[in-house]
Every structure is written in C-alpha cells, then in structure tokens.
Design a protein around this motif. Structure first.
Motif, PDB file in Angstrom:
ATOM      1  N   VAL A   2       0.842  -1.186   0.000  1.00 34.05           N
ATOM      2  CA  VAL A   2       0.000   0.000   0.000  1.00 34.05           C
ATOM      3  C   VAL A   2       0.882   1.243   0.000  1.00 34.05           C
ATOM      4  O   VAL A   2       1.884   1.302   0.714  1.00 34.05           O
ATOM      5  N   ASP A   3       0.532   2.212  -0.813  1.00 35.49           N
ATOM      6  CA  ASP A   3       1.287   3.462  -0.907  1.00 35.49           C
ATOM      7  C   ASP A   3       0.956   4.330   0.314  1.00 35.49           C
ATOM      8  O   ASP A   3      -0.081   4.998   0.353  1.00 35.49           O
ATOM      9  N   VAL A  32     -12.465   6.618   9.576  1.00 37.07           N
ATOM     10  CA  VAL A  32     -11.418   6.658   8.553  1.00 37.07           C
ATOM     11  C   VAL A  32     -10.279   5.716   8.919  1.00 37.07           C
ATOM     12  O   VAL A  32      -9.711   5.044   8.044  1.00 37.07           O
ATOM     13  N   GLN A  33      -9.934   5.651  10.192  1.00 39.69           N
ATOM     14  CA  GLN A  33      -8.887   4.710  10.599  1.00 39.69           C
ATOM     15  C   GLN A  33      -9.285   3.266  10.287  1.00 39.69           C
ATOM     16  O   GLN A  33      -8.467   2.466   9.833  1.00 39.69           O
ATOM     17  N   GLU A  34     -10.551   2.946  10.488  1.00 35.65           N
ATOM     18  CA  GLU A  34     -11.021   1.597  10.151  1.00 35.65           C
ATOM     19  C   GLU A  34     -10.968   1.374   8.639  1.00 35.65           C
ATOM     20  O   GLU A  34     -10.631   0.273   8.173  1.00 35.65           O
ATOM     21  N   ALA A  35     -11.303   2.416   7.883  1.00 31.81           N
ATOM     22  CA  ALA A  35     -11.235   2.295   6.424  1.00 31.81           C
ATOM     23  C   ALA A  35      -9.791   2.100   5.960  1.00 31.81           C
ATOM     24  O   ALA A  35      -9.531   1.348   5.014  1.00 31.81           O
ATOM     25  N   LEU A  36      -8.846   2.760   6.617  1.00 27.58           N
ATOM     26  CA  LEU A  36      -7.435   2.595   6.263  1.00 27.58           C
ATOM     27  C   LEU A  36      -6.969   1.163   6.541  1.00 27.58           C
ATOM     28  O   LEU A  36      -6.198   0.585   5.766  1.00 27.58           O
ATOM     29  N   ARG A  41      -5.663  -4.166   3.941  1.00 21.24           N
ATOM     30  CA  ARG A  41      -6.015  -5.571   3.713  1.00 21.24           C
ATOM     31  C   ARG A  41      -6.393  -5.836   2.262  1.00 21.24           C
ATOM     32  O   ARG A  41      -5.999  -6.853   1.676  1.00 21.24           O
ATOM     33  N   VAL A  42      -7.118  -4.903   1.636  1.00 20.88           N
ATOM     34  CA  VAL A  42      -7.719  -5.162   0.331  1.00 20.88           C
ATOM     35  C   VAL A  42      -6.863  -4.687  -0.842  1.00 20.88           C
ATOM     36  O   VAL A  42      -6.762  -5.362  -1.866  1.00 20.88           O
ATOM     37  N   ASP A  46      -6.248  -5.709  -4.952  1.00 22.43           N
ATOM     38  CA  ASP A  46      -7.299  -5.094  -5.770  1.00 22.43           C
ATOM     39  C   ASP A  46      -7.362  -3.598  -5.486  1.00 22.43           C
ATOM     40  O   ASP A  46      -8.289  -3.101  -4.857  1.00 22.43           O
ATOM     41  N   ARG A  47      -6.365  -2.859  -5.982  1.00 24.50           N
ATOM     42  CA  ARG A  47      -6.327  -1.421  -5.721  1.00 24.50           C
ATOM     43  C   ARG A  47      -7.406  -0.708  -6.535  1.00 24.50           C
ATOM     44  O   ARG A  47      -7.511  -0.914  -7.744  1.00 24.50           O
ATOM     45  N   PRO A  48      -8.189   0.156  -5.894  1.00 25.75           N
ATOM     46  CA  PRO A  48      -9.256   0.859  -6.625  1.00 25.75           C
ATOM     47  C   PRO A  48      -8.704   1.914  -7.568  1.00 25.75           C
ATOM     48  O   PRO A  48      -7.611   2.446  -7.365  1.00 25.75           O
ATOM     49  N   ARG A  49      -9.486   2.240  -8.598  1.00 29.42           N
ATOM     50  CA  ARG A  49      -9.072   3.289  -9.524  1.00 29.42           C
ATOM     51  C   ARG A  49      -9.118   4.667  -8.856  1.00 29.42           C
ATOM     52  O   ARG A  49      -8.363   5.560  -9.220  1.00 29.42           O
ATOM     53  N   ASP A  50     -10.031   4.826  -7.907  1.00 30.54           N
ATOM     54  CA  ASP A  50     -10.177   6.099  -7.194  1.00 30.54           C
ATOM     55  C   ASP A  50      -9.983   5.844  -5.702  1.00 30.54           C
ATOM     56  O   ASP A  50     -10.956   5.645  -4.957  1.00 30.54           O
ATOM     57  N   PRO A  51      -8.723   5.835  -5.229  1.00 29.35           N
ATOM     58  CA  PRO A  51      -8.466   5.503  -3.821  1.00 29.35           C
ATOM     59  C   PRO A  51      -9.210   6.412  -2.849  1.00 29.35           C
ATOM     60  O   PRO A  51      -9.756   5.945  -1.838  1.00 29.35           O
TER      61      PRO A  51
END
Length: 386
Positions: A2-3, A32-36, A41-42, A46-51
């Motif tokens: 992860v970048d 947001v911390q939970e989303a990070l 993990r994800v 499978d990196r999203p096009r719009d992080p």
C-alpha cells in the motif's frame, strides 16, 4: 504494498468529507482509521481506480455502522440512513475546501497549542499516535489521552464560517520548531503541510511561513557539531547550507512580498533571507536586518522581536547601542540574559559577560542551549585578563 504516502495525502480530505456530512470529528476520524485498515487488507490485491473515493465510501459505511450501534446517535443515524449508505451522494465542495476546513478544525481556538499540534499531526499529517508521542518524548498513553480530549473538544464544532488562518500558521510553526525527534522529522512534516496549505490558499502569509521554514531548514546541517553541541550562526560552516532550499525560500518570499500585504512571517523570512544571502558572518547586512525588525515590531509588538532587534542593533551600531536597546526591555524575557552576555562580551567586558552567560545557562530551557552557554562562560573564565 500500500502506498503510505498516498494514504497520508488523501486521509485529511476523507475525514473532512465525513465531518461536513454530519459526523462528529472523533467519529469521523475513527471511521477513517477503520477504512485505512481495510485498505491495507484489500488494496494489495485489488487497488481501486479512485483511492480517495473508495476510502470515503468505506469510511462512511463504517461511520453508519457505529451510528447504528450507539443509541445516543440515533438522531444522526436517521438523517444519515435517508441516503444510500452504499454510495453516498455527491456533496458540494472540493478536496481543497475539505482539507482546508480540517486545518481550521484542528487549530480551533478552543484547543490549547499542544492539543492543536497533536491533533493536526494526527488528522492532517496522518501520523500515528505512537509517532507523535515519540516526537514529543511522552508516553504513548499520554499522547493518546491528549488527542482524545482534543477530538472531544472539537466534536460538536461546525465550521459554518471561515476559520482563523493565523491560528493554523502558528500551529504549523510550533510543529516546525520542534525539529527532529524519534522517527518523525517534525520540521520536514511542517514544511510538507505548509506546502499543502500554500497551494490551497495562495495567501501571502502562508507563503511567508513556508519561505521562513525553508530558509531556516537550509541551515540545519550546520547547526550542530558531531557531539550535538550548538554552533552559533556566526560560526556555522556556510558551505553546508542547502543552497537549493535557500533559493526556493527566497523565490517564494519575493513573490509574497510583491503582493504588498506584509505580515509577520514575511518579515521574519526577510530577516532569514538576509542571513542566508551573506557569504560570511562579517558581510551580514545588519542595518537592513534592523529595518526588518522595525517592521516586525510594528506588526506584532512582540517582546521577542524587540529582544532580537536589540541584538541586531548591537551588530549594526555597536554593542553599546545594543545594550541601550536591551535596557528598555523586561529582563525576565527568555534569552534576555544570554543576549546581554553576548553584547557585554562584544563591548570588551568579559567578566560581566562570563557571569551573565552562567546565569543564562541556569535559565536555559533545553540541554543543548544550557551546554552552549556554559561553554561560553567557561571560555571567558579561562581567558587571561589584563
């Protein structure tokens, strides 16, 4: 992988979006911390096009989940659930506006300076609580409590009018002046955040602060000896100054001054630029530095600025003139005694200077400064006097 740099860049905007949609600051930051964590993990597979959009969506879902779990937030839940929780509707505003609002929130006047700094590093800077605690040399539990209290303090603040940019700048300057400690380079972090703020605001005082930081940071490598002892500006090896940072700082300052809206950070940066422009200490344009200190005193009426001006007068017009300017100030000012010692030494009174250096060492607020002043007193006491 992860970048992490990308996450630190987009996280403030994600928090700000949730706050603007109605989430309390603490709840938004937790979501947001939970989303990070979910991103770590994800994303590798499978990196999203719009992080940023992905983080906003996941964090909003996390916030709604928490809202459902707490009866005290039922009213907010009813409002939130009126929207589609799977893909929140677009809201007006931009990423720049959102991040700027977060700067204002973290530097809210209701917070103490220490709390504002900690919250800014946590929410805007993206540093962990452990990193901030290490930087400030306090236990992680202590810093966690400080950040939690700060989040509670601003929890119900709604930024329905412009925040105070001057307060944000003071918080960033406090961060910068902490320098380097532990694994976090707070000076570099402050420069990064101020660069970001300069792009968002195009404000001349933000540019002035950025220029001031760059010009001071350019001298960093020459400020200490290998043993950690301080090197006064006049004795620094100027070949070790970072000419690239100096050139950038001067360019930014000149562009800010051209707007003809002078502020205190621009005046301080102009003084730093004059020091940086001198090939040797002896070539320093002290007359012009005094003129800039006059501007700074006019803008701020700061006792510290008056103290520094007195030292500059001592360089421009002789130590007697500097001592006369110093005599008009409160002797309890920080570094007053050290300034008096320096001016007395230049005036040819080593006995008085040695005594004052020793007094200043006892008053010093940090070990490096205390050691430097003690060495100065010892040097003079060891010099034979005729």
């Amino acid at each position: 992988m992860v970048d992490e740099a990308l996450l630190r860049t987009v996280t403030p905007t994600v928090i700000a979006v949730l706050v603007r949609r109605g989430a309390a600051f603490a709840a938004a930051e937790d979501a947001v911390q939970e989303a990070l964590i979910e991103a770590v993990r994800v994303w590798p597979g499978d990196r999203p096009r719009d992080p940023q959009g992905w983080l906003i969506t996941v964090a909003w879902r996390k916030f709604l989940d928490a809202a459902r779990a707490e009866a005290s937030r039922r009213k907010r839940e009813e409002v939130a659930l009126a929207e589609d929780p799977s893909e929140p509707a677009p809201v007006p505003g931009s990423a720049v506006d959102d991040t700027l609002q977060l700067y204002f929130l973290c530097a809210h006047p209701s917070l103490s300076p220490a709390s504002a700094v900690a919250l800014t590093l946590r929410a805007v800077g993206g540093l962990t609580t452990r990193q901030i605690a290490q930087a400030y040399l306090v236990p992680e539990a202590t810093m966690a409590q400080r950040i939690s209290r700060a989040k509670r303090t601003v929890s119900d603040v709604r930024l329905n009018q412009p925040g105070d940019l001057a307060t944000v700048l003071r918080v960033l300057y406090l961060v910068f002046n902490e320098g380097y400690s532990g694994e976090v380079d707070l000076a570099a972090e402050a420069i990064r955040l101020t660069r970001q703020l300069a792009v968002m605001t195009k404000h001349e005082e933000v540019a002035g602060l950025l220029a001031l930081m760059l010009l001071h940071h350019a001298r960093r490598a020459a400020r200490t000896r290998p043993d950690g002892s301080l090197v006064p500006l006049a004795e620094q090896d100027r070949s070790r100054w970072d000419t690239r940072l100096i050139a950038e700082g001067v360019d930014i300052l000149q562009a800010a001054l051209a707007r003809d809206q002078l502020g205190e950070f621009q005046a301080q940066a102009a003084i730093a630029a004059l020091h940086a422009d001198s090939r040797t200490a002896g070539e320093t344009d002290w007359v012009q530095i005094v003129e800039w200190y006059d501007e700074l005193v006019r803008l701020t009426d700061s006792p510290v600025a008056r103290l520094n001006r007195a030292v500059a007068v001592g360089e421009a017009d002789g130590p007697r003139a500097g001592l006369a300017a110093l005599a008009e100030l409160d002797p309890t000012l920080p570094r007053f005694t050290a300034a008096a010692a320096y001016l007395h030494e230049r005036d040819g009174d080593p006995a008085t200077a040695a005594r004052l250096y020793a007094d200043a060492a006892r008053q010093a607020s940090n070990l490096a400064e205390r050691d430097h002043l003690t060495r100065q007193a010892a040097r003079l006491n060891a010099t034979p006097r005729g």
